[in-house]
Write an enzyme that holds these catalytic residues in place. Sequence first.
Site, mmCIF file in Angstrom:
data_model
loop_
_atom_site.group_PDB
_atom_site.id
_atom_site.type_symbol
_atom_site.label_atom_id
_atom_site.label_comp_id
_atom_site.label_asym_id
_atom_site.label_seq_id
_atom_site.Cartn_x
_atom_site.Cartn_y
_atom_site.Cartn_z
ATOM 1 N N ASP A 1 0.736 -1.241 0.182
ATOM 2 C CA ASP A 1 0.056 -0.690 0.090
ATOM 3 C C ASP A 1 1.106 1.470 -0.403
ATOM 4 O OD1 ASP A 1 0.656 0.538 2.766
ATOM 5 O OD2 ASP A 1 -1.043 1.067 2.918
ATOM 6 N N GLU A 2 2.452 1.484 -0.261
ATOM 7 C CA GLU A 2 2.730 2.234 0.352
ATOM 8 C C GLU A 2 3.684 2.698 -1.064
ATOM 9 O OE1 GLU A 2 5.655 3.232 3.940
ATOM 10 O OE2 GLU A 2 4.108 1.661 3.669
HETATM 11 N N1 DCP Z 1 -1.025 -4.222 8.154
HETATM 12 C C1 DCP Z 1 -0.849 -5.979 8.547
HETATM 13 N N2 DCP Z 1 0.567 -5.049 10.071
HETATM 14 C C2 DCP Z 1 0.901 -3.764 10.605
HETATM 15 C C3 DCP Z 1 0.597 -3.447 9.925
HETATM 16 C C4 DCP Z 1 -0.119 -3.199 8.844
HETATM 17 O O1 DCP Z 1 -0.467 -6.707 9.158
HETATM 18 N N3 DCP Z 1 1.139 -4.514 11.891
HETATM 19 C C5 DCP Z 1 -1.054 -4.899 6.327
HETATM 20 C C6 DCP Z 1 -2.201 -3.901 6.932
HETATM 21 C C7 DCP Z 1 -2.973 -2.993 6.498
HETATM 22 C C8 DCP Z 1 -1.637 -2.355 5.733
HETATM 23 O O2 DCP Z 1 -0.277 -3.162 5.913
HETATM 24 O O3 DCP Z 1 -3.449 -1.749 6.113
HETATM 25 C C9 DCP Z 1 -0.505 -1.403 5.193
HETATM 26 O O4 DCP Z 1 -0.162 -1.011 6.131
HETATM 27 P P1 DCP Z 1 -0.187 0.948 7.004
HETATM 28 O O5 DCP Z 1 0.930 0.659 8.102
HETATM 29 O O6 DCP Z 1 -0.296 1.986 5.678
HETATM 30 O O7 DCP Z 1 -1.051 0.851 7.682
HETATM 31 P P2 DCP Z 1 -3.076 0.987 6.889
HETATM 32 O O8 DCP Z 1 -3.393 1.425 5.572
HETATM 33 O O9 DCP Z 1 -4.273 0.410 7.415
HETATM 34 O O10 DCP Z 1 -3.474 2.122 7.703
HETATM 35 P P3 DCP Z 1 -3.124 3.822 7.648
HETATM 36 O O11 DCP Z 1 -4.359 4.786 6.888
HETATM 37 O O12 DCP Z 1 -2.744 4.661 9.068
HETATM 38 O O13 DCP Z 1 -2.212 3.885 6.801
HETATM 39 MG MG MG Z 2 -1.135 2.636 4.906
#
Ligand code: DCP
Ligand code: MG
Length: 366
Positions: A112-113
């Site tokens: 996602d990044e």
């Molecule tokens: N992820 C995971 N375990 C973690 C951190 C993240 O499986 N400890 C997965 C789920 C997230 C994805 O990776 O959806 C992307 O991580 P991000 O840290 O970018 O978090 P999000 O996209 O969910 O939220 P944000 O809006 O804070 O970026």
């Molecule tokens: Mg994210």
Amino acid sequence: MKAEHNYGVRKIIHIDMDAFYAAVEQRDFPELRGKPLVVGGLPEGRGGVVATASYEARQYGIRSAMSSKQAQKLCPYAVFVRPRFEAYKEVSQKIRAIFYRYTDLVEPLSLDEAYLDVTEDKLGIGSAIEIAKQIKQAIKDELNLTASAGVSINKFTAKIASDMNKPDGLTFIGPSKIERFMEKLPVEKFFGVGKVTADKMKKQAIHTGKDLKKLSEERLTQLFGKSGKFFYHIVRGIDRREVQPNQEIKSISSEDTFSYDLPKGEELSDWLAHITKAAFKRVVHYQMYGRTITLKVKFEDFKIITRSMSFPNAIKDADEALSITEMLLNNLAFEGQKVRLLGVSFSNFAELKATKQQQVAQSKLF
Ligand code: DCP
Ligand code: MG
């Protein structure tokens, strides 16, 4: 625009999807929208962990990596769903395709990044802020998801910026603001500062970038090793790390040139074992197991030969690897020559993991 025209200042964008797994679930299952949603292990299962939570669930304090049981305690009404990795991978490919419309210099850090270098963009737009806006809009229009973007002149501040106005944010940290910004930044936000380093810093009365800036490069290196050098530069807004376009790793290897040439025999065998194990250690580190193993030998006349063996399954064991390299070496005709160098490499990976590519990129950090 050519680099010499903008005095070498780069334009870097960091894009990070908002509540990624949860947002994809809420998009695909309308009944989950507006609800506190947790994606991850189920709370009744043993060892269930939260992968991510929707923004509705975050209001209750639910966070990634928390146990699902704890999450349920914080919000008993939360809905739990298991991750659908295939769906996330598909979205990930689509967001990357959007990035490639603007630049080929795309470095994914996870599904996602990604970092983008748009110093020279394919469409000649010129403004990194405008490109970030267009990318966010395309993600919204075409994928029904939101992303946050950080725009700056280096990777470090671009990444911090993308996190500052989540969700659906767009934050620009320009050259004139960068040093002030870094001075105010708490040390926990610095790359490579985990809890241990942060505690160590606090003991030295280092709380922010400003405190770090007071220390010389020598002192910082003395205190924090290689990272110290990075801190010294980053508080001054300098981060020369390039955006590394997604290059597939083709092989993992280790080799050594000996201080003197070695004949066939015990000492050479010992070296072979040492080098095979060193190469295998890297294999384990990257979790990339190859089906092919190659031995490289450079003789005293500098002639190089390689001998390979491939298998239907990946080589998963150091001893197995060693028995193969031993066989390859024993089958070689030395013709009275001594050996200058031995190398062992693994290739033909059964599976390439995105997260491992990220690790490779990070190991090149300093
Ligand atoms: N992820 C995971 N375990 C973690 C951190 C993240 O499986 N400890 C997965 C789920 C997230 C994805 O990776 O959806 C992307 O991580 P991000 O840290 O970018 O978090 P999000 O996209 O969910 O939220 P944000 O809006 O804070 O970026
Ligand atoms: Mg994210």
